[in-house]
Design an enzyme around this catalytic site. Structure first.
Site, PDB file in Angstrom:
ATOM      1  N   ARG A  54      19.705  -0.470 -12.662  1.00  0.00           N
ATOM      2  CA  ARG A  54      18.736  -1.334 -11.958  1.00  0.00           C
ATOM      3  C   ARG A  54      19.132  -1.436 -10.485  1.00  0.00           C
ATOM      4  O   ARG A  54      18.302  -1.494  -9.595  1.00  0.00           O
ATOM      5  CB  ARG A  54      18.667  -2.718 -12.632  1.00  0.00           C
ATOM      6  CG  ARG A  54      17.803  -3.693 -11.873  1.00  0.00           C
ATOM      7  CD  ARG A  54      17.309  -4.905 -12.672  1.00  0.00           C
ATOM      8  NE  ARG A  54      18.175  -5.358 -13.735  1.00  0.00           N
ATOM      9  CZ  ARG A  54      19.288  -6.079 -13.573  1.00  0.00           C
ATOM     10  NH1 ARG A  54      19.690  -6.410 -12.351  1.00  0.00           N
ATOM     11  NH2 ARG A  54      20.008  -6.447 -14.613  1.00  0.00           N
ATOM     12  N   TYR A 106      -7.108  -1.854  -0.175  1.00  0.00           N
ATOM     13  CA  TYR A 106      -7.208  -1.631  -1.627  1.00  0.00           C
ATOM     14  C   TYR A 106      -7.386  -2.988  -2.337  1.00  0.00           C
ATOM     15  O   TYR A 106      -6.633  -3.938  -2.071  1.00  0.00           O
ATOM     16  CB  TYR A 106      -5.940  -0.905  -2.104  1.00  0.00           C
ATOM     17  CG  TYR A 106      -5.807  -0.880  -3.600  1.00  0.00           C
ATOM     18  CD1 TYR A 106      -6.773  -0.255  -4.390  1.00  0.00           C
ATOM     19  CD2 TYR A 106      -4.733  -1.491  -4.244  1.00  0.00           C
ATOM     20  CE1 TYR A 106      -6.671  -0.248  -5.764  1.00  0.00           C
ATOM     21  CE2 TYR A 106      -4.617  -1.480  -5.616  1.00  0.00           C
ATOM     22  CZ  TYR A 106      -5.588  -0.860  -6.381  1.00  0.00           C
ATOM     23  OH  TYR A 106      -5.490  -0.862  -7.730  1.00  0.00           O
ATOM     24  N   ASP A 178       0.051   0.376   5.188  1.00  0.00           N
ATOM     25  CA  ASP A 178      -0.071   1.124   3.935  1.00  0.00           C
ATOM     26  C   ASP A 178      -0.584   2.518   4.316  1.00  0.00           C
ATOM     27  O   ASP A 178      -1.729   2.671   4.736  1.00  0.00           O
ATOM     28  CB  ASP A 178      -1.046   0.406   2.990  1.00  0.00           C
ATOM     29  CG  ASP A 178      -1.164   1.096   1.635  1.00  0.00           C
ATOM     30  OD1 ASP A 178      -0.939   2.321   1.567  1.00  0.00           O
ATOM     31  OD2 ASP A 178      -1.493   0.420   0.646  1.00  0.00           O
ATOM     32  N   LYS A 203      -0.077   8.532  -5.395  1.00  0.00           N
ATOM     33  CA  LYS A 203      -1.173   9.307  -4.799  1.00  0.00           C
ATOM     34  C   LYS A 203      -0.645  10.626  -4.195  1.00  0.00           C
ATOM     35  O   LYS A 203      -0.058  11.400  -4.899  1.00  0.00           O
ATOM     36  CB  LYS A 203      -1.905   8.448  -3.769  1.00  0.00           C
ATOM     37  CG  LYS A 203      -2.147   7.000  -4.227  1.00  0.00           C
ATOM     38  CD  LYS A 203      -3.025   6.900  -5.454  1.00  0.00           C
ATOM     39  CE  LYS A 203      -3.447   5.486  -5.700  1.00  0.00           C
ATOM     40  NZ  LYS A 203      -3.418   4.903  -6.950  1.00  0.00           N
TER      41      LYS A 203
HETATM   42  C1  LIG Z   1      -4.144   2.382  -0.520  1.00  0.00           C
HETATM   43  C2  LIG Z   1      -3.517   1.895  -1.796  1.00  0.00           C
HETATM   44  N1  LIG Z   1      -2.424   1.107  -1.727  1.00  0.00           N
HETATM   45  C3  LIG Z   1      -1.821   0.645  -2.851  1.00  0.00           C
HETATM   46  C4  LIG Z   1      -2.292   0.958  -4.104  1.00  0.00           C
HETATM   47  C5  LIG Z   1      -1.583   0.439  -5.324  1.00  0.00           C
HETATM   48  O1  LIG Z   1      -0.797   1.450  -5.871  1.00  0.00           O
HETATM   49  P1  LIG Z   1      -0.405   1.583  -7.415  1.00  0.00           P
HETATM   50  O2  LIG Z   1      -1.667   1.885  -8.165  1.00  0.00           O
HETATM   51  O3  LIG Z   1       0.598   2.693  -7.436  1.00  0.00           O
HETATM   52  O4  LIG Z   1       0.174   0.271  -7.831  1.00  0.00           O
HETATM   53  C6  LIG Z   1      -3.415   1.791  -4.223  1.00  0.00           C
HETATM   54  C7  LIG Z   1      -3.930   2.141  -5.548  1.00  0.00           C
HETATM   55  O5  LIG Z   1      -4.993   2.727  -5.700  1.00  0.00           O
HETATM   56  C8  LIG Z   1      -4.045   2.267  -3.038  1.00  0.00           C
HETATM   57  O6  LIG Z   1      -5.128   3.052  -3.085  1.00  0.00           O
END
Ligand SMILES: Cc1ncc(COP(=O)(O)O)c(C=O)c1O
Length: 387
Positions: A54, A106, A178, A203
Site C-alpha cells: 500500500r 467531466y 485535468d 484513457k
Molecule cells: C476528463 C476526465 N477526468 C476524469 C475522469 C475520471 O476518471 P476515471 O473514470 O478513471 O475515474 C474521466 C472519466 O471519464 C474523464 O473523462
C-alpha cells in the site's frame, strides 16, 4: 535509467525508457509485475526500500517515474482511478477551503464535489473558465485550487492555461489541470504554469481500454510528501498489474496520438460536411472559436469530437446504427468509442445543470480510435442516414 537522467530525450524515447529500465535482476526488457503485498526485511529497520505494497511497490514506482517525466513534473502518484486521484488531490484541503472549478468538466467531478466533499466543509464555485474575468471574480481569500479541464468534456472549449495560472498565482491559489483529453503528448500544462496535473490514466495514457487508473503529477516537494502520505493512509492505490498495463500502454503513446490526431482531423472534416450534423466541436477546425489558442498551447488537436444532431431522437437513431464505433462511456482507447453525454457521462448534472453549460440532448461525443479512418467515416455515414 541513469542515461535518462543525464539528457533531455524526446517524448517517444522518454515514454519508452523513463522508469522502464531493464530489470536489474534478470535483464527482462519489460518492468516486472511485483505481485506482492509485503517484502521480507533483513532485520528490524533494514529493508530494500519497500515494506508494504500500500505504501510502495516497485512496479508502481516505475510508472510514477515515467508519468512524472512525461508531464515534466517533480513527482507522480498513481491511484485506483481518475476519480480516486481527484479525491486524493482534495485531501490537501481543509474544511472551509474553496475550489474554483470549470463549469463544464467531466460530470463525475461535480458529483464528487457537491455530493461528497461539500459534506466535509469544502466550498465550490463553478465558472466558465474560458472567461478570465469570471475566473478572477470567483477567486476568494480562501480559494486553494482553480481546477480546469482544457479542452472541456464534452464541449471542447479551451481555457488559456498560462493566463489562468498567472491569475491563480497572483491570488495565492494553485492551478490544477485535468489533462486527460490531450495527454502530455499534445499538451504539457506544467510548462504553461500549472502546479498540478491530473489524468484518468484509464484513457489515452493506458490507451487500450483494459484498466482503470489515475495520476496526480506534482511540482513541489510538499505535494510529493502529501500524496505519498495519502496513498499510505487512504490506500486507493493502483495495483501492480494495472501499473504494468499503463507502463505497457505509454510505450506507444506517441505513435497512437499521432494516428488519433490524423483520424480525428479526418472525422471532424467529414462531420462538418454532412448536412445532418448541425455543429461540430473540435479545436482542430479553423472555425473553432479558440483555434488560435489551441495552436498556441497544444501541439496537436487530439481525437475528441462532439457534434450536434438536433435532438435526443436523432442521437438515438444514429447511435443504434453504428457498427465500428462502439457505444460506450470512456475514451482514449485504440477503438472508436461513441457516447451520448446527456444520458451517460453527464447524466449526474441533471437537466438544469446541462442546460447551464450548453450541453444538449442532441449532442454526441466521439473518441476517434486508430482504426482505418475510411472505415470509421463509412460507419458514421451509414449511421447518419438513419436520421
Ligand atoms: C476528463 C476526465 N477526468 C476524469 C475522469 C475520471 O476518471 P476515471 O473514470 O478513471 O475515474 C474521466 C472519466 O471519464 C474523464 O473523462
Amino acid at each position: 535509467m541513469s542515461a535518462m537522467k543525464k539528457k533531455n530525450f524526446g517524448f517517444a524515447t522518454t515514454a519508452i525508457h523513463a522508469g522502464q529500465e531493464a530489470d536489474p535482476l534478470t535483464g527482462s526488457v519489460t518492468v516486472p509485475i511485483y505481485a506482492t503485498s509485503t517484502y521480507v526485511q533483513e532485520e528490524i529497520g533494514k529493508n530494500k526500500g519497500y515494506e508494504y505494497s500500500r505504501v510502495s511497490n516497485p512496479t508502481r514506482t516505475r510508472l510514477e517515474e515515467n508519468l512524472a517525466a512525461l508531464e515534466g513534473g517533480r513527482t507522480a502518484h498513481v491511484f485506483a482511478s481518475g476519480m480516486a486521484a481527484i479525491n486524493a488531490l482534495c485531501t490537501m484541503l481543509r474544511s472551509g477551503d474553496h475550489i474554483v472549478c470549470g463549469h463544464n468538466v467531466y460530470g463525475g467531478v461535480p458529483r464528487l464535489f457537491n455530493q461528497i466533499l461539500s459534506n466535509f466543509g469544502l466550498q465550490f464555485t463553478y465558472v466558465d473558465t474560458t472567461n478570465l474575468a469570471a475566473v478572477e471574480k470567483s477567486i476568494r481569500g480562501n480559494t486553494k485550487f482553480v481546477f480546469i479541464e482544457s479542452p472541456t468534456n464534452p464541449l471542447m472549449a479551451l481555457t488559456d492555461i498560462a493566463a489562468v495560472a498567472r491569475l491563480a498565482h497572483r491570488r495565492g491559489a494553485e492551478l490544477v489541470v485535468d489533462n486527460t483529453f490531450m495527454s502530455p503528448y499534445f499538451q504539457r500544462p506544467i510548462s504553461l504554469g500549472a502546479d498540478l496535473v491530473v489524468h484518468s490514466t484509464t484513457k489515452f495514457l493506458n490507451g487500450h481500454s483494459d484498466g482503470l487508473g489515475g495520476v496526480i503529477v506534482a511540482t513541489k516537494p510538499e505535494h510529493a510528501e502529501k500524496f505519498a502520505f495519502v496513498q499510505k493512509s487512504a490506500g486507493a492505490i493502483l495495483s501492480p498489474f494495472e501499473c504494468w498495463l499503463v507502463l505497457r500502454g505509454v510505450k506507444t503513446l506517441a505513435v497512437r496520438m499521432i494516428q488519433h490526431e490524423i483520424n480525428g482531423q479526418a472525422v471532424a472534416k467529414y462531420l462538418e460536411s454532412n448536412s445532418k450534423v448541425k455543429e461540430v466541436f473540435y479545436p482542430g477546425l479553423p472555425d473553432h472559436p479558440q483555434h488560435e489558442l489551441a495552436k498556441r498551447q497544444m501541439s496537436g488537436f487530439g481525437s475528441m469530437i462532439t457534434f450536434e444532431l438536433g435532438s435526443l431522437k436523432n442521437a438515438q437513431k444514429m447511435l443504434r446504427k453504428v457498427r465500428i464505433c462502439s457505444l460506450g462511456e470512456s475514451l482514449g482507447g485504440v477503438e472508436t468509442l461513441i457516447s451520448h453525454p446527456a444520458t451517460m457521462t453527464h447524466a449526474a448534472l441533471g437537466e438544469k445543470g446541462r442546460k447551464a453549460i450548453g450541453l444538449t440532448d442532441g449532442m454526441v461525443r466521439i473518441s476517434v480510435g486508430v482504426e482505418d479512418s475510411d472505415d470509421i467515416i463509412e460507419d458514421l455515414d451509414e449511421a447518419l442516414k438513419a436520421i
